[in-house]
Design an enzyme around this catalytic site. Structure first.
Site, PDB file in Angstrom:
ATOM      1  N   ARG A  31      11.489  -2.433  11.715  1.00 15.09           N
ATOM      2  CA  ARG A  31      10.596  -1.896  12.736  1.00 15.09           C
ATOM      3  C   ARG A  31      10.273  -2.867  13.792  1.00 15.09           C
ATOM      4  NH1 ARG A  31       5.749   0.157   8.786  1.00 15.09           N
ATOM      5  NH2 ARG A  31       4.688  -1.197  10.170  1.00 15.09           N
TER       6      ARG A  31
ATOM      7  N   LYS B  48       0.752  -1.383   0.114  1.00 13.33           N
ATOM      8  CA  LYS B  48      -0.034  -0.027  -0.120  1.00 13.33           C
ATOM      9  C   LYS B  48       0.725   1.214  -0.123  1.00 13.33           C
ATOM     10  CE  LYS B  48      -2.352  -1.089   3.803  1.00 13.33           C
ATOM     11  NZ  LYS B  48      -1.672  -2.293   4.298  1.00 13.33           N
TER      12      LYS B  48
ATOM     13  N   ARG C  41      -9.302   0.811   9.096  1.00 16.59           N
ATOM     14  CA  ARG C  41      -8.848  -0.585   9.178  1.00 16.59           C
ATOM     15  C   ARG C  41      -9.706  -1.480   9.976  1.00 16.59           C
ATOM     16  NH1 ARG C  41      -3.288   0.266   8.770  1.00 16.59           N
ATOM     17  NH2 ARG C  41      -1.996  -0.910   9.944  1.00 16.59           N
TER      18      ARG C  41
ATOM     19  N   ARG D 279      11.973  -6.213   4.865  1.00 15.94           N
ATOM     20  CA  ARG D 279      11.911  -4.901   4.876  1.00 15.94           C
ATOM     21  C   ARG D 279      12.623  -3.932   5.705  1.00 15.94           C
ATOM     22  NH1 ARG D 279       5.571  -2.719   4.452  1.00 15.94           N
ATOM     23  NH2 ARG D 279       5.338  -2.698   6.276  1.00 15.94           N
TER      24      ARG D 279
ATOM     25  N   ARG E 130      -0.138  -9.305  13.301  1.00 24.08           N
ATOM     26  CA  ARG E 130      -0.596  -8.310  12.443  1.00 24.08           C
ATOM     27  C   ARG E 130      -1.491  -8.863  11.406  1.00 24.08           C
ATOM     28  NH1 ARG E 130       4.426  -5.520  10.546  1.00 24.08           N
ATOM     29  NH2 ARG E 130       3.225  -4.422   9.222  1.00 24.08           N
TER      30      ARG E 130
HETATM   31  P1  ADP Z   1       1.160  -2.024   7.963  1.00 29.58           P
HETATM   32  O1  ADP Z   1       2.650  -2.230   7.866  1.00 29.58           O
HETATM   33  O2  ADP Z   1       0.845  -3.147   9.239  1.00 29.58           O
HETATM   34  O3  ADP Z   1       0.151  -1.732   7.077  1.00 29.58           O
HETATM   35  P2  ADP Z   1       1.172   0.696   9.004  1.00 29.58           P
HETATM   36  O4  ADP Z   1       2.321   1.350   8.801  1.00 29.58           O
HETATM   37  O5  ADP Z   1       0.074   0.877   8.448  1.00 29.58           O
HETATM   38  O6  ADP Z   1       1.708  -0.898   9.160  1.00 29.58           O
HETATM   39  O7  ADP Z   1       0.714   0.743  10.695  1.00 29.58           O
HETATM   40  C1  ADP Z   1       1.558   0.356  11.786  1.00 29.58           C
HETATM   41  C2  ADP Z   1       0.753   0.410  13.104  1.00 29.58           C
HETATM   42  O8  ADP Z   1       0.168   1.523  13.390  1.00 29.58           O
HETATM   43  C3  ADP Z   1      -0.626  -0.845  12.960  1.00 29.58           C
HETATM   44  O9  ADP Z   1      -0.041  -1.853  13.382  1.00 29.58           O
HETATM   45  C4  ADP Z   1      -1.423  -0.216  14.118  1.00 29.58           C
HETATM   46  O10 ADP Z   1      -0.821  -0.351  15.403  1.00 29.58           O
HETATM   47  C5  ADP Z   1      -1.318   1.360  13.980  1.00 29.58           C
HETATM   48  N1  ADP Z   1      -2.231   1.905  13.020  1.00 29.58           N
HETATM   49  C6  ADP Z   1      -2.025   2.339  11.504  1.00 29.58           C
HETATM   50  N2  ADP Z   1      -3.389   2.589  11.110  1.00 29.58           N
HETATM   51  C7  ADP Z   1      -4.396   2.571  11.879  1.00 29.58           C
HETATM   52  C8  ADP Z   1      -5.552   2.427  11.832  1.00 29.58           C
HETATM   53  N3  ADP Z   1      -6.134   2.918  10.818  1.00 29.58           N
HETATM   54  N4  ADP Z   1      -6.401   1.832  12.795  1.00 29.58           N
HETATM   55  C9  ADP Z   1      -5.639   1.455  13.944  1.00 29.58           C
HETATM   56  N5  ADP Z   1      -4.566   1.341  14.102  1.00 29.58           N
HETATM   57  C10 ADP Z   1      -3.616   1.895  13.064  1.00 29.58           C
END
Ligand code: ADP
Ligand code: ZN
Length: 215
Positions: free
Chosen positions: A162, A13, A88, A127, A173
């Protein structure tokens, strides 16, 4: 454009969103990037979010909605936006629907990026992310390595794995995605907004999304 990118962690994404911003000046809004920057700066939002994020768990819907309500009304969103990592959960999608209706904003569509599970697992463990919160460039030690010594090619800061990219956090996740986020596919299907893209190469996916926008 006004689109939502939906897909499991590691579906690409962030990469797709960045490439799409170059197309028409729409802004990428990544809740993950906003939250990580808040954690780094130690803001009240960051302090509340950190524990959830390190475990790979979702941050509470109320916090996310407070943040997005403000963000979507900032002037740079007038040109268009690409939502990356939001919504989400079903409650976030419902709240977003109300928020957009109030702002008289209509989405073009929701792009569901479909990627096989083994590809996702491989991407997540390889990553690396730039540690500079103003940069956060994403690398992959196999397909797109950082510069010599593991530093970011854009800003020279060290790249890091990370905390939520340990194997344990990754499988949590993915479980969280299946339980809480995958139901959005049905939600946006019913809304008549869903388009699914089988996404192995980010570049091809970007071209397909551009094509769908023109159609
Ligand atoms: P991913 O690589 O899992 O898509 P993101 O960078 O989008 O990770 O998000 C990292 C973390 O930030 C998630 O695991 C969650 O803890 C939090 N997070 C991000 N966006 C949301 C959301 N829309 N609702 C709830 N938590 C979120
Ligand atoms: Zn950098």
């Amino acid at each position: 454009m006004r689109i939502i990118l939906l897909g499991a962690p590691g579906a690409g994404k962030g990469t797709v969103a960045k490439l799409l911003t170059e197309f028409d000046g729409s802004v990428q809004i990544s809740t993950g990037d906003i939250l990580r920057a808040a954690v780094k700066e130690g803001t009240p939002l960051g302090k509340e979010a950190k524990g959830y994020m390190d475990r790979g768990d979702l941050v509470p819907d109320s916090l996310i909605m407070k943040l997005m309500e403000v963000r979507l009304q900032e002037p740079d969103c007038a040109k268009g936006f690409i939502l990356d990592g939001f919504p989400r959960t079903i409650p976030q999608a419902e709240a977003l629907k109300t928020l957009l209706a109030g702002l008289k904003i209509r989405l073009d569509f929701v792009a569901n990026l479909e990627v096989p599970r083994d590809v996702i697992l491989d991407r997540l463990t390889t990553r690396r992310t730039c540690s500079n919160p103003d940069c956060q460039e994403i690398y992959n030690i196999k397909s797109n390595p950082p510069g010599p010594g593991g530093v970011c090619k854009k800003c020279g800061s060290p790249t890091i794995q990370r905390a939520d990219e340990t194997e344990e956090a990754i499988s949590f996740r993915l479980e969280t995605y299946n339980a809480k986020t995958a139901p959005l596919i049905g939600f946006y299907g019913k809304e008549g907004l869903l388009k699914t893209f089988v996404s192995l190469s980010s570049k091809d996916t970007v071209e397909s999304i551009k094509g769908a926008l023109k159609a």
